[in-house]
Design a protein around this motif. Sequence first.
Motif, PDB file in Angstrom:
ATOM      1  N   ASP A  48      40.542 -37.887  20.511  1.00 50.93           N
ATOM      2  CA  ASP A  48      41.406 -37.635  21.658  1.00 50.93           C
ATOM      3  C   ASP A  48      42.101 -38.938  22.036  1.00 50.93           C
ATOM      4  O   ASP A  48      41.455 -39.987  22.083  1.00 50.93           O
ATOM      5  N   GLU A  49      43.394 -38.842  22.307  1.00 51.17           N
ATOM      6  CA  GLU A  49      44.123 -40.087  22.579  1.00 51.17           C
ATOM      7  C   GLU A  49      43.649 -40.790  23.851  1.00 51.17           C
ATOM      8  O   GLU A  49      43.880 -41.982  24.030  1.00 51.17           O
ATOM      9  N   ASN A  50      42.953 -40.078  24.729  1.00 47.30           N
ATOM     10  CA  ASN A  50      42.413 -40.731  25.929  1.00 47.30           C
ATOM     11  C   ASN A  50      41.263 -41.678  25.607  1.00 47.30           C
ATOM     12  O   ASN A  50      40.903 -42.512  26.425  1.00 47.30           O
ATOM     13  N   ARG A  51      40.686 -41.527  24.441  1.00 48.43           N
ATOM     14  CA  ARG A  51      39.582 -42.403  23.990  1.00 48.43           C
ATOM     15  C   ARG A  51      38.419 -42.439  24.994  1.00 48.43           C
ATOM     16  O   ARG A  51      37.792 -43.484  25.189  1.00 48.43           O
ATOM     17  N   SER A  52      38.140 -41.294  25.620  1.00 47.53           N
ATOM     18  CA  SER A  52      37.086 -41.264  26.643  1.00 47.53           C
ATOM     19  C   SER A  52      35.699 -41.445  26.040  1.00 47.53           C
ATOM     20  O   SER A  52      34.842 -42.088  26.641  1.00 47.53           O
ATOM     21  N   ALA A  53      35.469 -40.883  24.879  1.00 48.10           N
ATOM     22  CA  ALA A  53      34.130 -41.006  24.270  1.00 48.10           C
ATOM     23  C   ALA A  53      33.870 -42.453  23.854  1.00 48.10           C
ATOM     24  O   ALA A  53      32.763 -42.972  24.046  1.00 48.10           O
ATOM     25  N   LEU A  54      34.901 -43.104  23.319  1.00 43.10           N
ATOM     26  CA  LEU A  54      34.744 -44.519  22.944  1.00 43.10           C
ATOM     27  C   LEU A  54      34.488 -45.363  24.189  1.00 43.10           C
ATOM     28  O   LEU A  54      33.661 -46.272  24.179  1.00 43.10           O
ATOM     29  N   GLY A  55      35.190 -45.026  25.274  1.00 43.60           N
ATOM     30  CA  GLY A  55      34.993 -45.738  26.536  1.00 43.60           C
ATOM     31  C   GLY A  55      33.573 -45.548  27.050  1.00 43.60           C
ATOM     32  O   GLY A  55      32.917 -46.496  27.488  1.00 43.60           O
ATOM     33  N   TRP A  56      33.089 -44.315  26.946  1.00 52.07           N
ATOM     34  CA  TRP A  56      31.721 -43.970  27.388  1.00 52.07           C
ATOM     35  C   TRP A  56      30.714 -44.834  26.620  1.00 52.07           C
ATOM     36  O   TRP A  56      29.848 -45.479  27.201  1.00 52.07           O
ATOM     37  N   ALA A  57      30.886 -44.840  25.314  1.00 56.54           N
ATOM     38  CA  ALA A  57      29.962 -45.604  24.461  1.00 56.54           C
ATOM     39  C   ALA A  57      30.048 -47.098  24.779  1.00 56.54           C
ATOM     40  O   ALA A  57      29.028 -47.797  24.782  1.00 56.54           O
ATOM     41  N   GLY A  58      31.256 -47.560  25.085  1.00 57.27           N
ATOM     42  CA  GLY A  58      31.457 -48.988  25.339  1.00 57.27           C
ATOM     43  C   GLY A  58      30.824 -49.461  26.637  1.00 57.27           C
ATOM     44  O   GLY A  58      30.506 -50.640  26.791  1.00 57.27           O
ATOM     45  N   ARG A  59      30.629 -48.541  27.584  1.00 59.62           N
ATOM     46  CA  ARG A  59      30.063 -48.936  28.880  1.00 59.62           C
ATOM     47  C   ARG A  59      28.555 -49.091  28.840  1.00 59.62           C
ATOM     48  O   ARG A  59      27.956 -49.653  29.746  1.00 59.62           O
ATOM     49  N   GLY A  60      27.931 -48.574  27.824  1.00 58.39           N
ATOM     50  CA  GLY A  60      26.467 -48.654  27.759  1.00 58.39           C
ATOM     51  C   GLY A  60      25.994 -48.547  26.334  1.00 58.39           C
ATOM     52  O   GLY A  60      26.544 -49.179  25.444  1.00 58.39           O
ATOM     53  N   GLU A  61      25.011 -47.686  26.146  1.00 59.35           N
ATOM     54  CA  GLU A  61      24.465 -47.526  24.795  1.00 59.35           C
ATOM     55  C   GLU A  61      24.105 -46.063  24.574  1.00 59.35           C
ATOM     56  O   GLU A  61      23.268 -45.515  25.289  1.00 59.35           O
ATOM     57  N   LEU A  62      24.759 -45.458  23.622  1.00 58.20           N
ATOM     58  CA  LEU A  62      24.449 -44.066  23.294  1.00 58.20           C
ATOM     59  C   LEU A  62      23.548 -44.039  22.051  1.00 58.20           C
ATOM     60  O   LEU A  62      23.612 -44.952  21.228  1.00 58.20           O
ATOM     61  N   PRO A  63      22.743 -42.996  21.912  1.00 55.87           N
ATOM     62  CA  PRO A  63      21.790 -42.972  20.785  1.00 55.87           C
ATOM     63  C   PRO A  63      22.421 -42.587  19.437  1.00 55.87           C
ATOM     64  O   PRO A  63      21.714 -42.312  18.487  1.00 55.87           O
ATOM     65  N   PHE A  64      23.745 -42.551  19.380  1.00 52.11           N
ATOM     66  CA  PHE A  64      24.433 -42.224  18.123  1.00 52.11           C
ATOM     67  C   PHE A  64      25.711 -43.053  18.070  1.00 52.11           C
ATOM     68  O   PHE A  64      26.150 -43.613  19.077  1.00 52.11           O
ATOM     69  N   LYS A  65      26.309 -43.084  16.883  1.00 51.32           N
ATOM     70  CA  LYS A  65      27.515 -43.905  16.705  1.00 51.32           C
ATOM     71  C   LYS A  65      28.770 -43.136  17.139  1.00 51.32           C
ATOM     72  O   LYS A  65      28.883 -41.945  16.861  1.00 51.32           O
ATOM     73  N   VAL A  66      29.666 -43.853  17.803  1.00 52.62           N
ATOM     74  CA  VAL A  66      30.955 -43.261  18.202  1.00 52.62           C
ATOM     75  C   VAL A  66      32.061 -44.095  17.552  1.00 52.62           C
ATOM     76  O   VAL A  66      32.060 -45.322  17.673  1.00 52.62           O
ATOM     77  N   VAL A  67      32.970 -43.440  16.854  1.00 50.27           N
ATOM     78  CA  VAL A  67      34.085 -44.161  16.230  1.00 50.27           C
ATOM     79  C   VAL A  67      35.396 -43.433  16.522  1.00 50.27           C
ATOM     80  O   VAL A  67      35.403 -42.251  16.893  1.00 50.27           O
ATOM     81  N   GLY A  68      36.490 -44.137  16.323  1.00 46.65           N
ATOM     82  CA  GLY A  68      37.810 -43.530  16.487  1.00 46.65           C
ATOM     83  C   GLY A  68      38.158 -42.686  15.273  1.00 46.65           C
ATOM     84  O   GLY A  68      37.478 -42.756  14.238  1.00 46.65           O
ATOM     85  N   GLU A  69      39.240 -41.930  15.398  1.00 50.47           N
ATOM     86  CA  GLU A  69      39.650 -41.007  14.342  1.00 50.47           C
ATOM     87  C   GLU A  69      39.862 -41.723  13.007  1.00 50.47           C
ATOM     88  O   GLU A  69      39.472 -41.229  11.945  1.00 50.47           O
ATOM     89  N   GLN A  70      40.474 -42.900  13.085  1.00 44.96           N
ATOM     90  CA  GLN A  70      40.797 -43.645  11.854  1.00 44.96           C
ATOM     91  C   GLN A  70      39.537 -44.029  11.091  1.00 44.96           C
ATOM     92  O   GLN A  70      39.525 -44.064   9.865  1.00 44.96           O
ATOM     93  N   GLN A  71      38.484 -44.340  11.846  1.00 46.85           N
ATOM     94  CA  GLN A  71      37.242 -44.802  11.207  1.00 46.85           C
ATOM     95  C   GLN A  71      36.348 -43.645  10.759  1.00 46.85           C
ATOM     96  O   GLN A  71      35.375 -43.864  10.048  1.00 46.85           O
ATOM     97  N   GLY A  72      36.694 -42.431  11.215  1.00 47.33           N
ATOM     98  CA  GLY A  72      35.858 -41.270  10.929  1.00 47.33           C
ATOM     99  C   GLY A  72      35.463 -41.126   9.465  1.00 47.33           C
ATOM    100  O   GLY A  72      34.273 -41.087   9.133  1.00 47.33           O
ATOM    101  N   PRO A  73      36.456 -41.075   8.557  1.00 46.78           N
ATOM    102  CA  PRO A  73      36.117 -40.848   7.147  1.00 46.78           C
ATOM    103  C   PRO A  73      35.168 -41.916   6.599  1.00 46.78           C
ATOM    104  O   PRO A  73      34.302 -41.631   5.780  1.00 46.78           O
ATOM    105  N   ARG A  74      35.333 -43.155   7.073  1.00 45.66           N
ATOM    106  CA  ARG A  74      34.504 -44.255   6.569  1.00 45.66           C
ATOM    107  C   ARG A  74      33.027 -44.067   6.938  1.00 45.66           C
ATOM    108  O   ARG A  74      32.127 -44.383   6.158  1.00 45.66           O
ATOM    109  N   PHE A  75      32.773 -43.558   8.123  1.00 42.55           N
ATOM    110  CA  PHE A  75      31.389 -43.451   8.593  1.00 42.55           C
ATOM    111  C   PHE A  75      30.771 -42.070   8.346  1.00 42.55           C
ATOM    112  O   PHE A  75      29.562 -41.918   8.427  1.00 42.55           O
ATOM    113  N   ALA A  76      31.608 -41.088   8.084  1.00 42.75           N
ATOM    114  CA  ALA A  76      31.110 -39.704   7.990  1.00 42.75           C
ATOM    115  C   ALA A  76      30.006 -39.551   6.944  1.00 42.75           C
ATOM    116  O   ALA A  76      29.020 -38.847   7.173  1.00 42.75           O
ATOM    117  N   ARG A  77      30.156 -40.225   5.816  1.00 46.54           N
ATOM    118  CA  ARG A  77      29.194 -40.053   4.711  1.00 46.54           C
ATOM    119  C   ARG A  77      27.781 -40.507   5.089  1.00 46.54           C
ATOM    120  O   ARG A  77      26.819 -39.982   4.578  1.00 46.54           O
TER     121      ARG A  77
END
Length: 208
Positions: A48-77
């Motif tokens: 989402d262009e609002n990048r809210s999930a990335l912002g959420w992750a950046g404010r603290g620590e989530l128990p899973f990895k959050v990446v932007g759309e561009q990085q998705g394919p790299r981490f998906a595997r």
Amino acid sequence: MTEVSFREIYRMILTVAAYKGGVGKTTSAVHLAGILQQKAPTLLIDADENRSALGWAGRGELPFKVVGEQQGPRFAREHTHIVIDTAARPEAQDMKELVEGCDEIILPCTPDALSLDATMLTVEALKKIKGARYRVLLTICPPLPNRDAEEARKTLEEQKLPIFKHQIRRLVAFQRAALAGQMAYQVNDPRAAQAWADYVAVGREITG
Ligand code: ADP
């Protein structure tokens, strides 16, 4: 092998989409990713262009990895499950790409006329695509005696829209979680466990 164990083992790709903002899309994506993470490594892709999930992750620590759309394919595997937080654009091609890229589309919808209208618009577009799997999730539901959620459910059922049996209550714990960059169960709030339990119940409906 039963269908439940099949689903437990194999990769699940969920897309959380909403045409309208403020309906709990990112909150749903974050918490559903948290549920899947308890089963196997899960990646949350913020598309989402609002990048809210990335912002959420950046404010603290989530128990899973959050990446932007561009990085998705790299981490998906490296991950078993994927949750995609995306804005829905009911243009035919975008919808087709949404459907083809995932197992199920979750459509969060708040119990009000504007959100219901936007959800129906999205569903109309989805209906035209063969094999589309989607379900509406009622979110930010006010407590009784307010009957908005009940009425919204009735409206959706009358339109024969697939809808989750469980719904997400309007609880301050979710706002606190977003602010602190945490999951609802981690925040210091008397109803933190209830907030988390709402998504656990929805998660069960998804994973079987
Ligand atoms: P969207 O991604 O659809 O724009 P968000 O998940 O960012 O929606 O939520 C919008 C706002 O509503 C945020 O302030 C969020 O903390 C709050 N919110 C989301 N879900 C709930 C809920 N179940 N109860 C109370 N507040 C919520």
